[in-house]
Design an enzyme around this catalytic site. Structure first.
Site, PDB file in Angstrom:
ATOM      1  N   ASP A 295       9.576   3.282  -4.948  1.00  0.00           N
ATOM      2  CA  ASP A 295       8.076   3.839  -5.465  1.00  0.00           C
ATOM      3  C   ASP A 295       8.688   5.232  -6.395  1.00  0.00           C
ATOM      4  O   ASP A 295       8.853   6.337  -5.821  1.00  0.00           O
ATOM      5  CB  ASP A 295       6.762   4.066  -5.247  1.00  0.00           C
ATOM      6  CG  ASP A 295       5.565   4.393  -5.112  1.00  0.00           C
ATOM      7  OD1 ASP A 295       5.634   3.538  -6.443  1.00  0.00           O
ATOM      8  OD2 ASP A 295       5.600   5.503  -5.345  1.00  0.00           O
ATOM      9  N   GLU A 337      12.189   1.891  -8.627  1.00  0.00           N
ATOM     10  CA  GLU A 337      11.220   2.008 -10.160  1.00  0.00           C
ATOM     11  C   GLU A 337      10.808   3.082 -10.808  1.00  0.00           C
ATOM     12  O   GLU A 337      10.404   4.501 -10.033  1.00  0.00           O
ATOM     13  CB  GLU A 337       9.991   1.602  -8.918  1.00  0.00           C
ATOM     14  CG  GLU A 337       8.782   1.562  -9.928  1.00  0.00           C
ATOM     15  CD  GLU A 337       7.366   3.030 -10.225  1.00  0.00           C
ATOM     16  OE1 GLU A 337       6.991   2.569 -11.235  1.00  0.00           O
ATOM     17  OE2 GLU A 337       7.173   3.979  -9.495  1.00  0.00           O
TER      18      GLU A 337
HETATM   19  C1  GLC Z   1       4.333   4.123  -8.553  1.00  0.00           C
HETATM   20  C2  GLC Z   1       3.797   3.009  -8.502  1.00  0.00           C
HETATM   21  C3  GLC Z   1       2.252   3.186  -9.275  1.00  0.00           C
HETATM   22  C4  GLC Z   1       1.633   5.174  -8.523  1.00  0.00           C
HETATM   23  C5  GLC Z   1       2.818   5.577  -8.857  1.00  0.00           C
HETATM   24  C6  GLC Z   1       2.384   6.828  -7.029  1.00  0.00           C
HETATM   25  O1  GLC Z   1       4.946   4.773  -9.643  1.00  0.00           O
HETATM   26  O2  GLC Z   1       3.696   1.512  -9.707  1.00  0.00           O
HETATM   27  O3  GLC Z   1       1.075   2.722  -9.370  1.00  0.00           O
HETATM   28  O4  GLC Z   1       0.305   4.885  -9.052  1.00  0.00           O
HETATM   29  O5  GLC Z   1       4.063   5.392  -8.365  1.00  0.00           O
HETATM   30  O6  GLC Z   1       3.118   5.941  -5.901  1.00  0.00           O
END
Ligand code: GLC
Length: 653
Positions: A295, A337
């Site tokens: 993440d 991500e």
């Molecule tokens: C990532 C997740 C998102 C979240 C962020 C903070 O971007 O996809 O939903 O708000 O991380 O953890």
């Protein structure tokens, strides 16, 4: 002499030897590779030197770097000792077939456990549903313990070892991973490693004044440094809170919080943090998680005077975690991500870093083309940026739990005569229903009044026009929306990579506005597309008149087709120029099979003229796997509004 740290050798001495002379440690006395211990040592031999190098580069300014490196090897050895036989078998299988995730048989789904089945226990009952959709990859949105109330949809983790009590237990999770694996489905979870919640044990100790744990986070007694950092930082959630730092009254310090004030960024400059998080990561791997979604990768390393995004240190940290996994949980796969500039997205994708990555550029540009009915920006971008290194794969999606941001390259746009800022304004207006003639029903997300930035929330069906069409009760518009959705899905399933279905979209779920009356959700419009699974609608999957049936079965059929077309294996896609600005086309090839995929982004019929097809033998015939029709290559190819074709090139000479 047994050199395996887990088999009794003093890890400190082992690591000393490894640091001094990595190759030498493995030059002699290797046990026969038939035992698991020997395999572990072999893996250290293969990946240990890289790990040592990365660690000592990251922590070159720390006098205690070697101490922590030794600790890391102990963590790996202990974790390996605890790894189950079943997972060790999987480790070996994945090492023999490292490209397993590139198969055309791979199909992913992602869901919130509470919204889908209330809890983990009930999820077991729905495995048949996943099988019906032919899923092989199941991502459960964050399920660990979180603060009560707003937890950013679970992304504020209070413990990586305790499932949120409302959802179930660690035992159930481990069992679920095992059962899913038996059904050919890999369990995917998030590794929320940029931050913990302010209620995590480490944060509690920091708040209680423990300096060791204050060093786990970026904390500051006054605004001097935060203000200096702030000059170069973006704001991610500007409507909830301005800036990137939050004051903690209990600790009487500012703390770095890129996202919400209750999400405290971890301080990876401290090697203790790396070791602690490596331990949590291996714990998840030993619970049976096969893929970790890393993440918010862009934010994990900070340096004064920079944007603190996508820095070299972030890559080194991920690569070091990757080496840890290769040694102690080799079947664990990373997916990045990174919702950043397309070039930066690519920078995380490598076998030694993240072999899998979301494809946010493709996602955003499919929506861009749907709005403009023109595919030139999409084509231009994929020509330049679709290719990944060998052994890596995209995860293609149309919607996920997050908002849509217009992450295309400004220079790409300018080269096509498009003003990037004006175009983003147009897209935001279009998708929030503020553009005349727009079919979309989206909701604005995180408007920043200083920069004018805005992103968009909404479900696939609502953004693609179904909500508006149903409200208008207009059969033609409904038809167009259905076709538009199917066409977009066709790209997700055929363009190369793992298609990822946001569960609910398989039956065409619409926006759910009930979040507006929930005080813990009202300030976050992403909840409009995070709605409870409406199981009662499942009955309509067998009613040919129902829309749900068309969506669900249409998707199932397309997945079935994908799984039987070897040309759709990961591999490369080659853009195919149709000469028609409303069409998006590409070639997919494997061994003997060649496919020409064409999608019409307009509500009018379109043609690929025969001279564009002159590269194919004149006698060739295209067989469209979607429409089950034949088309001679020597004639114009006509597509109905929003039609898509998966044309297999068959030479009939
Ligand atoms: C990532 C997740 C998102 C979240 C962020 C903070 O971007 O996809 O939903 O708000 O991380 O953890």
């Amino acid at each position: 002499m047994n050199r395996t740290p887990s088999a009794g050798m003093d890890p400190a001495r082992f690591v000393d030897a490894l640091i001094e002379n990595p190759a030498g440690v493995f030059s002699s006395d290797l046990p026969a590779p038939s035992t698991d211990q020997a395999l572990f040592v072999q893996r250290i031999g293969r990946h240990g030197p890289r790990l040592v190098d990365l660690f000592l580069t990251l922590y070159k300014n720390r006098a205690d770097a070697r101490k922590w490196l030794k600790r890391l090897f102990t963590i790996m050895a202990e974790s390996w000792d605890r790894r189950s036989d079943e997972l060790r078998t999987l480790d070996r299988a994945r090492e023999v077939d490292p490209s397993w995730f590139q198969s055309e048989k791979m199909v992913g789904g992602v869901l919130y456990v509470d919204l889908f089945s209330d809890n983990l226990a009930n999820l077991f009952e729905h495995i048949a549903y996943f099988k019906e959709l032919d899923l092989t990859y199941l991502h459960l949105m964050p399920i660990f313990s979180v603060p009560h109330g707003d937890s950013d949809g679970g992304y504020a983790v209070s413990s990586y070892r305790a499932v949120n009590a409302d959802l179930g237990t660690m035992k159930e999770l481990t069992e679920l991973a095992r059962v899913l694996r038996g059904e050919g489905i890999s369990l995917v979870l998030d590794f929320v490693f940029n931050h913990t919640s302010n209620e995590h044990e480490w944060a509690r100790r920091a708040r209680a004044g423990d300096p060791v744990y204050q060093e786990f986070y970026h904390t500051f007694t006054d605004r001097t440094l935060p203000d200096q950092y702030e000059r170069h930082l973006r704001e991610i959630f500007p409507t909830v809170r301005r800036g990137n730092f939050s004051w903690d009254e209990k600790m009487r310090r500012w703390v770095w919080t890129t996202f919400n004030s209750f999400q405290w960024d971890l301080n990876y400059v401290n090697p203790a943090v790396f070791c602690a998080m490596a331990e949590e990561m291996l714990y998840l791997a030993n619970a049976g998680v096969e893929v970790l979604r890393l993440d918010a990768v862009a934010f994990i390393w900070k340096e004064m005077g920079t944007t603190c995004e996508n820095l070299a240190g972030a890559h080194d940290i991920i690569r070091a975690f990757n080496a840890v996994a290769r040694i102690a949980a080799p079947s664990l796969l990373f997916k990045s991500e990174a919702i950043v500039h397309p070039d930066q997205v690519l920078s995380y994708v490598a076998p030694e870093e993240c072999p899998l990555s979301y494809n946010p550029m493709l996602m955003a540009l499919i929506w861009e083309a749907a709005a403009t009915r023109e595919t030139r920006l999409l084509e231009h971008a994929v020509k330049k940026r679709a290719r990944l290194p060998e052994g890596c794969s995209w995860v293609n999606y149309l919607r996920c739990h997050d908002d849509i941001g217009w992450t295309f390259d400004d220079e790409d746009a300018r080269q096509l005569g498009i003003d990037p800022a004006a175009h983003r304004r147009f897209l935001n207006a279009f998708y929030t229903g503020n553009h005349p003639g727009s079919f979309a029903r989206g909701v604005p997300f995180q408007y920043n009044p200083d920069t004018g930035d805005l992103r968009v929330s909404g479900t696939l069906a609502s953004l693609a026009g179904l909500e508006q069409a149903l409200d208008a009760d207009d059969p033609v518009l409904i038809q167009m929306a259905v076709r538009r959705i199917m066409m977009m899905r066709s790209i997700m399933l055929s363009v190369g990579g793992i298609p990822l279905i946001y569960i609910g979209d398989e039956w065409g779920m619409l926006n759910d506005y009930t979040y507006l009356s929930d005080p813990t959700k009202v300030s976050d419009s992403r909840w409009v597309h995070r709605s409870r699974k409406k199981w009662h609608l499942q009955r309509s999957y067998s009613d040919p008149a129902a829309l749900e049936w068309r969506f669900f079965n249409g998707l199932k059929e397309m997945i079935g087709l994908r799984k039987n077309l070897p040309a759709l294996r990961n591999g490369g896609m080659e853009h195919f120029w149709t000469g028609n600005p409303h069409l998006f086309a590409y070639l997919r090839q494997a061994e003997e099979q060649q496919l020409l995929i064409v999608a019409n982004f307009s509500e009018h019929g379109q043609v690929v003229s025969r001279d564009r097809l002159s590269g194919f033998p004149e006698e060739a015939v295209f067989f469209d796997h979607i429409g089950k029709t034949h088309h001679p290559a020597a004639a114009d190819l006509a597509l109905a509004p929003y039609q898509y074709m998966w044309l297999e090139v068959r030479d009939v000479r």
